[in-house]
Structure formats: structure tokens, C-alpha cells
Design an enzyme around this catalytic site. Structure first.
Site, PDB file in Angstrom:
ATOM      1  N   GLU A 286       0.864  -1.183   0.000  1.00  0.00           N
ATOM      2  CA  GLU A 286       0.000   0.000   0.000  1.00  0.00           C
ATOM      3  C   GLU A 286       0.898   1.228   0.000  1.00  0.00           C
ATOM      4  O   GLU A 286       1.744   1.378   0.890  1.00  0.00           O
ATOM      5  CB  GLU A 286      -0.926  -0.026   1.216  1.00  0.00           C
TER       6      GLU A 286
HETATM    7  N1  LIG Z   1      -1.745   3.456   1.036  1.00  0.00           N
HETATM    8  C1  LIG Z   1      -1.759   3.405   2.359  1.00  0.00           C
HETATM    9  O1  LIG Z   1      -2.585   2.745   2.974  1.00  0.00           O
HETATM   10  C2  LIG Z   1      -0.729   4.189   3.123  1.00  0.00           C
HETATM   11  C3  LIG Z   1      -0.883   4.349   4.500  1.00  0.00           C
HETATM   12  C4  LIG Z   1       0.080   5.071   5.199  1.00  0.00           C
HETATM   13  C5  LIG Z   1       1.161   5.620   4.539  1.00  0.00           C
HETATM   14  N2  LIG Z   1       1.278   5.450   3.204  1.00  0.00           N
HETATM   15  C6  LIG Z   1       2.403   6.043   2.485  1.00  0.00           C
HETATM   16  O2  LIG Z   1       3.595   5.872   3.228  1.00  0.00           O
HETATM   17  C7  LIG Z   1       4.506   6.917   2.957  1.00  0.00           C
HETATM   18  C8  LIG Z   1       4.993   7.516   4.260  1.00  0.00           C
HETATM   19  O3  LIG Z   1       5.535   6.538   5.066  1.00  0.00           O
HETATM   20  P1  LIG Z   1       7.101   6.317   5.211  1.00  0.00           P
HETATM   21  O4  LIG Z   1       7.806   7.617   5.108  1.00  0.00           O
HETATM   22  O5  LIG Z   1       7.284   5.504   6.439  1.00  0.00           O
HETATM   23  O6  LIG Z   1       7.433   5.461   3.907  1.00  0.00           O
HETATM   24  P2  LIG Z   1       8.813   4.732   3.538  1.00  0.00           P
HETATM   25  O7  LIG Z   1       8.574   4.023   2.260  1.00  0.00           O
HETATM   26  O8  LIG Z   1       9.942   5.650   3.631  1.00  0.00           O
HETATM   27  O9  LIG Z   1       8.999   3.669   4.703  1.00  0.00           O
HETATM   28  C9  LIG Z   1       8.042   2.665   4.958  1.00  0.00           C
HETATM   29  C10 LIG Z   1       8.730   1.504   5.640  1.00  0.00           C
HETATM   30  O10 LIG Z   1       9.641   0.932   4.720  1.00  0.00           O
HETATM   31  C11 LIG Z   1      10.897   0.745   5.358  1.00  0.00           C
HETATM   32  N3  LIG Z   1      11.949   0.739   4.341  1.00  0.00           N
HETATM   33  C12 LIG Z   1      12.704   1.765   3.890  1.00  0.00           C
HETATM   34  N4  LIG Z   1      13.564   1.331   2.946  1.00  0.00           N
HETATM   35  C13 LIG Z   1      13.343   0.007   2.791  1.00  0.00           C
HETATM   36  C14 LIG Z   1      13.897  -0.998   1.954  1.00  0.00           C
HETATM   37  N5  LIG Z   1      14.856  -0.741   1.065  1.00  0.00           N
HETATM   38  N6  LIG Z   1      13.413  -2.246   2.061  1.00  0.00           N
HETATM   39  C15 LIG Z   1      12.424  -2.543   2.929  1.00  0.00           C
HETATM   40  N7  LIG Z   1      11.874  -1.630   3.748  1.00  0.00           N
HETATM   41  C16 LIG Z   1      12.320  -0.372   3.679  1.00  0.00           C
HETATM   42  C17 LIG Z   1      10.943   1.884   6.342  1.00  0.00           C
HETATM   43  O11 LIG Z   1      11.901   1.627   7.340  1.00  0.00           O
HETATM   44  C18 LIG Z   1       9.532   1.893   6.864  1.00  0.00           C
HETATM   45  O12 LIG Z   1       9.355   0.904   7.855  1.00  0.00           O
HETATM   46  C19 LIG Z   1       3.737   7.913   2.119  1.00  0.00           C
HETATM   47  O13 LIG Z   1       4.079   7.723   0.772  1.00  0.00           O
HETATM   48  C20 LIG Z   1       2.285   7.522   2.362  1.00  0.00           C
HETATM   49  O14 LIG Z   1       1.414   7.909   1.341  1.00  0.00           O
HETATM   50  C21 LIG Z   1       0.368   4.730   2.486  1.00  0.00           C
END
Ligand SMILES: NC(=O)c1ccc[n+]([C@@H]2O[C@H](COP(=O)([O-])OP(=O)(O)OC[C@H]3O[C@@H](n4cnc5c(N)ncnc54)[C@H](O)[C@@H]3O)[C@@H](O)[C@H]2O)c1
Ligand SMILES: N[C@@H](CCC=O)C(=O)O
Length: 515
Positions: A286
Site C-alpha cells: 500500500e
Molecule cells: N496506502 C496506504 O494505505 C498508506 C498508509 C500510510 C502511509 N502510506 C504512504 O507511506 C509513505 C509515508 O511513510 P514512510 O515515510 O514511512 O514510507 P517509507 O517508504 O519511507 O517507509 C516505509 C517503511 O519501509 C521501510 N523501508 C525503507 N527502505 C526500505 C527498503 N529498502 N526495504 C524494505 N523496507 C524499507 C521503512 O523503514 C519503513 O518501515 C507515504 O508515501 C504515504 O502515502 C500509504
């Protein structure tokens, strides 16, 4: 049998008694700040040499807690442990597993304000936003527990003479759970408990900025009696251990919520088959949004302005569902814009410790800089008619910002900013407004304000969004009521909080016996 599912009510902070209870919870949490949290693998607490601290985004010199950080060695240990525990957890029944969720939901309800208070400190959520996050976490567990009970029932099949046929849902295996920081309790808890109630074991890598809340939730699951090794907790940087967890041959599925960039990386890596791997990995991802509210001529402009303001600036715009584009019919554009400016002016920006605060900080310096850069871009792509000031003082505060006269193809109309910024665009007709709304690579939420039935029906079929709302805001999906997930680059449309969700964590087995 449990009573039918009902959403957890939100707390009325206008009531004197609730204010006192919440202030007590904030004081209690304040007295707990700065503690240390270990990894938990197979029920054992594990310390590592590398530690990271989590800080309060509205008071950046305040340490919320420190956490041991997992490296590849601990990631390996967690996956192997989860695989071993899966060999018996997989044979427990849906009904038994549901009981752990009911228990955990009850414990969380009893400690509701305490968990919300942690989110005020660690995520910078206002009281109301934090309370809604905790309520949603309770809802996810109550809802998925009931869904598990439903999946345990015999599934309907067509009967043929001389055969006994049954279809069961069986679990997948070891799941890697990677949640975001912005719903640090609800989304993290929902993703984790949906996977385990379906019979899988998991490795949970929480978001770094909100790892203390996740650690508190793990303690709650332990208190609820969830057996050791069913959930393995390994805080650590995604950039350090993310690939290792995703690539591992024992990983059966990855449940991810976060940015488009990381989601696509996970999806691509998960598609490669590692030596010794015996399955195709499943990816539930997501991702982001660039959500629009359309305001039609003849609609309730006051309600539309309220919805735009709430959806754009709630939790400082740090929601995947946030309204970052307001697309307004030219005949009502000026009026809607001035109403939104007027409402936004009244928003109080500041520390979320204060009950009257409407907009808290953004999460960290990285987010602060990124949003500041978009404000600069916005100055060249439109006119900043309100806000635009970003200041790091005690914390990372950014004024709610309205950019007017923006082209639908500009960067601020196309790219996810994830901060308190909304771009206003004028449309000459409802059809043009719909085209603008659909003109991004995302497709998460959207809303339409209209009294025109023909236009609403057009939007119903043409507005390409996973969660489309009419005459209301585009944030605030309720579990069971508004199953949540988006199209295109917003992800796999898993519909969290809906009846299809647990199926993503299972596979169906048909057994046919000939008599
Ligand atoms: N569609 C939905 O339901 C929903 C809900 C909440 C947030 N979001 C989205 O999430 C984003 C904000 O959250 P964020 O800043 O935590 O996102 P992010 O993608 O930076 O991080 C999400 C998670 O991924 C991990 N991560 C980072 N690099 C990784 C890698 N290479 N491999 C595996 N995991 C890794 C992070 O540590 C974190 O736990 C926004 O884009 C928002 O729109 C979507
Ligand atoms: N489910 C939440 C958004 C989650 C993403 O940030 C909402 O509907 O506002």
C-alpha cells in the site's frame, strides 16, 4: 460468540473528565521517556551494539526512547525463528488465534489514552488524531478476529452426488511486515495481527521514527499471550535490513505500507527467486497518494471548504489520504478558496501536547526539508496565498500552506509531498475537473462535492480512486465501513479493514473425498 463488530468510539475531549484522563496519560508517558527497548526474537530480548534513538518531532531534544538495531545477523535469526514457530502455529485454528486478537484489543482499549499519549510524543499527533489512531488499531483487531471466525466456517461449494468437498483457508508462511510511521499504531497493528490471525508467523520491522510505539504494542501482544516467535520484533533501518528480509528464501510474503519508491523496490526484489526458495513471494504493498477533492458548481461550498481544510491539514497533511489537490469549478473557485483560507487561518500550529493544537510538527528533518523544497517549487508554479513559512525551532513546524492557480500538470499537483500543502486548480467544467483528478499516477482517495446526480454518477464510474467519497472529506476511513486501499501507484488495493483483507494472508485448499 462475540457481539457484531462496532467501531470504537472516538473520545470527546470537550468533556472535562476526558481532558483530565488524557493529561494524566501524557504525564505518565512523560515519566517513561528515554527508556531502552531490545529486539524480541522467539520471545527472547536481544541487545545489539548499534542503538538508535527516537525523538519528539515537536521538541527535538527530547528522547522518546532508544532501541537496539537489528543487522543481517538478527534478521536471519528472526526469519529462521519465525519459520520454526510456523510449523506449529499454522495448525492452530482461526478460532484460537482470534482469541489473542480479542484479548489484545481489550487490553489496548483499557490503555487507550496511554497509547495515544505515546503517539503525541513520538509521532507529533494531536490528541484527536492520536485517539483516532488508537481506536483504529482496536478496530482492526476486533474486525480481523471476527473475519478469522468467518473464514473458519465451511465455505459454500456446489454439491455433487457421491462426493464430500470442502474448501479451507490455510496460511502462507513467514511474513515480513514493514509499516510506515504515520499511523504508527493502527497500520502497524493491523498489518501484523491480520497476518498472524491467518496462521502466519511474522518478522516486524517497524518504521524507525516510531519504533517505541511498536515496542509498546509488542509488549501488549506478549501480555495478551501471543506465543513466542509468532511475532518477532526487529527495529532497524529499512536501508540496512530491508533488502535482506525481502530477498530471504524463507520469506513467503511481504506486507508493506509506505512510499511508492520503497514499495516498487520491494515488489521488484520479491519477484526474483532466491536459491532454495520454494514459492512465489506474495507482495501486499500500500503506497502513496495525490488525492483530490473536486468542488462542483451548486454544491455546499461551506461543507466543501471544511472538508478540504480538514483533509489537507489534519496531522499536518501526513496521510496517504490527505487532500493535496483542490480542483474547483471556475464559477465557485474564488469563494471556495477564500473560505479555505479563512478556515485555515484559524488553525493553531504548535505542540500537540496542548489540546487546542490543530496542526503539529512534521515527522523529522528529512520530511521538513522535502516539504520546504516543495514550498519553493510551489512559489514558481502558483501563488502562495497562505502560509509558506517553515521553521525549525523546538521542532519541525510548517505552516499550513495554500498554493493557488496551480496547473494540473505542475510538480506540486503530481508528486506526493506528504506535508501541510494543498494546491488549488481551476476547472472550466465538471468533466475537466474529473480529468484533472485522474491525471496522476496515483489512485488512492478522492472526494466530490456536488448536488448534481448526473455528475455524481459520472464520478462514481470515472473517478479512478480506491476510496471515493461524495460530499465529505477524503480522509478518515473507518474499519469495516470504508475498506481502504488504492489503485495504480497507490498500491495493490488490499482494502485493509475489509472482508477481502485476510484472504491476502492465506491460500485456499480444496479437499474432495469420493464416497
Ligand atoms: N496506502 C496506504 O494505505 C498508506 C498508509 C500510510 C502511509 N502510506 C504512504 O507511506 C509513505 C509515508 O511513510 P514512510 O515515510 O514511512 O514510507 P517509507 O517508504 O519511507 O517507509 C516505509 C517503511 O519501509 C521501510 N523501508 C525503507 N527502505 C526500505 C527498503 N529498502 N526495504 C524494505 N523496507 C524499507 C521503512 O523503514 C519503513 O518501515 C507515504 O508515501 C504515504 O502515502 C500509504
Ligand atoms: N486510512 C487513513 C489513511 C492512512 C494513510 O495514511 C485515512 O483514511 O485517512
Amino acid at each position: 460468540m462475540p457481539v457484531p463488530f462496532q467501531n470504537e468510539p472516538f473520545t470527546d475531549f470537550g468533556a472535562e473528565g476526558n481532558q483530565t484522563l488524557f493529561k494524566n496519560a501524557l504525564r505518565m508517558v512523560e515519566s517513561e521517556l528515554g527508556k531502552h527497548y531490545p529486539l524480541i526474537i522467539g520471545g527472547k530480548e536481544i541487545e545489539t551494539k548499534t542503538k538508535a534513538i527516537s525523538i519528539n518531532p515537536s521538541q527535538k531534544d527530547q528522547v522518546i526512547g532508544s532501541l537496539s538495531q537489528a543487522g543481517e545477523e538478527q534478521a536471519e535469526q528472526a526469519i529462521v525463528t519465525a519459520q520454526a514457530v510456523f510449523e506449529h502455529w499454522r495448525y492452530t485454528t482461526f478460532t484460537e488465534r482470534a482469541r489473542y486478537l480479542f484479548k489484545a484489543a481489550t487490553l489496548l482499549r483499557r490503555r487507550k489514552h496511554e497509547f495515544s499519549a505515546w503517539m503525541v510524543y513520538e509521532a507529533g499527533k494531536t490528541w484527536g488524531e492520536a485517539d483516532a489512531d488508537t481506536a483504529e488499531a482496536i478496530d482492526f483487531m476486533e474486525f480481523y478476529a471476527r473475519e478469522a471466525q468467518r473464514l473458519a466456517q465451511p465455505q459454500p461449494l456446489v454439491h455433487i452426488e457421491g462426493e464430500d468437498n470442502e474448501l479451507y483457508y490455510v496460511p502462507l508462511g513467514v511474513g515480513v511486515i514493514i509499516p510506515p510511521w504515520n499511523f504508527p499504531l493502527a497500520i502497524m497493528a493491523g498489518m501484523t495481527t491480520a497476518a498472524i490471525v491467518s496462521g502466519n508467523t511474522v518478522v516486524l520491522k517497524p518504521a524507525s521514527t516510531t519504533s517505541v510505539i511498536a515496542a509498546k504494542f509488542i509488549q501488549l501482544l506478549i501480555e495478551a499471550g501471543v506465543p513466542s516467535g509468532v511475532v518477532n520484533f526487529i527495529p532497524g533501518a529499512g536501508s540496512e535490513i530491508g533488502d535482506y528480509l525481502v530477498d530471504h528464501p524463507l520469506t513467503r510474503f511481504i506486507s508493506f505500507t509506505g512510499s511508492r519508491e520503497v514499495g516498487l523496490r520491494i515488489n521488484e526484489r520479491a519477484a526474483k527467486t532466491a536459491p532454495g526458495q520454494r514459492w512465489m513471494k506474495r507482495v501486499i504493498a500500500e503506497m502513496g497518494g495525490k488525492d483530490a477533492i473536486i468542488v462542483d458548481e451548486g454544491s455546499d461550498l461551506t461543507a466543501a471548504a471544511e472538508a478540504i481544510t480538514a483533509s489537507a491539514f489534519g496531522f499536518a497533511g501526513q496521510k496517504c489520504s490527505a487532500c493535496s489537490r483542490a480542483i474547483i469549478h471556475e464559477s465557485v473557485y474564488d469563494e471556495v478558496l477564500s473560505k479555505v483560507i479563512e478556515l485555515t487561518r484559524k488553525l493553531k500550529v504548535g505542540s500537540p501536547l496542548q489540546p487546542e493544537t490543530n496542526v503539529g510538527p512534521v515527522i523529522d528533518p528529512h520530511a521538513f526539508r522535502k516539504i520546504q523544497d516543495y514550498i519553493k517549487i510551489g512559489r514558481t508554479e502558483g501563488e502562495i496565498v497562505l502560509g509558506g513559512k517553515a521553521e525549525i525551532n523546538d521542532g519541525y513546524f510548517i505552516e499550513p500552506t495554500i498554493i493557488a492557480g496551480v496547473s494540473p500538470t505542475s510538480r506540486v499537483s503530481q508528486e506526493e509531498i506528504f506535508g501541510p500543502i494543498v494546491a488549488f486548480t481551476k476547472a472550466s467544467s465538471f468533466q475537466e475537473a474529473l480529468r484533472y483528478a485522474n491525471n496522476t499516477e496515483f489512485g488512492l482517495t478522492g472526494a466530490v462535492f456536488s448536488r448534481n446526480r448526473t455528475h455524481l454518477e459520472q464520478a462514481r464510474s470515472l473517478f479512478f480512486a480506491g476510496n471515493l467519497y461524495f460530499n465529505r472529506k477524503c480522509t478518515g476511513a473507518l474499519v469495516g465501513v470504508h475498506p481502504f486501499g488504492g489503485f495504480n501507484m497507490s498500491g495493490t488495493d488490499s482494502k485493509a479493514g475489509g472482508r477481502d483483507y485476510l484472504l491476502l494472508f492465506t491460500q485456499a485448499k480444496l479437499v474432495s473425498e469420493k464416497y
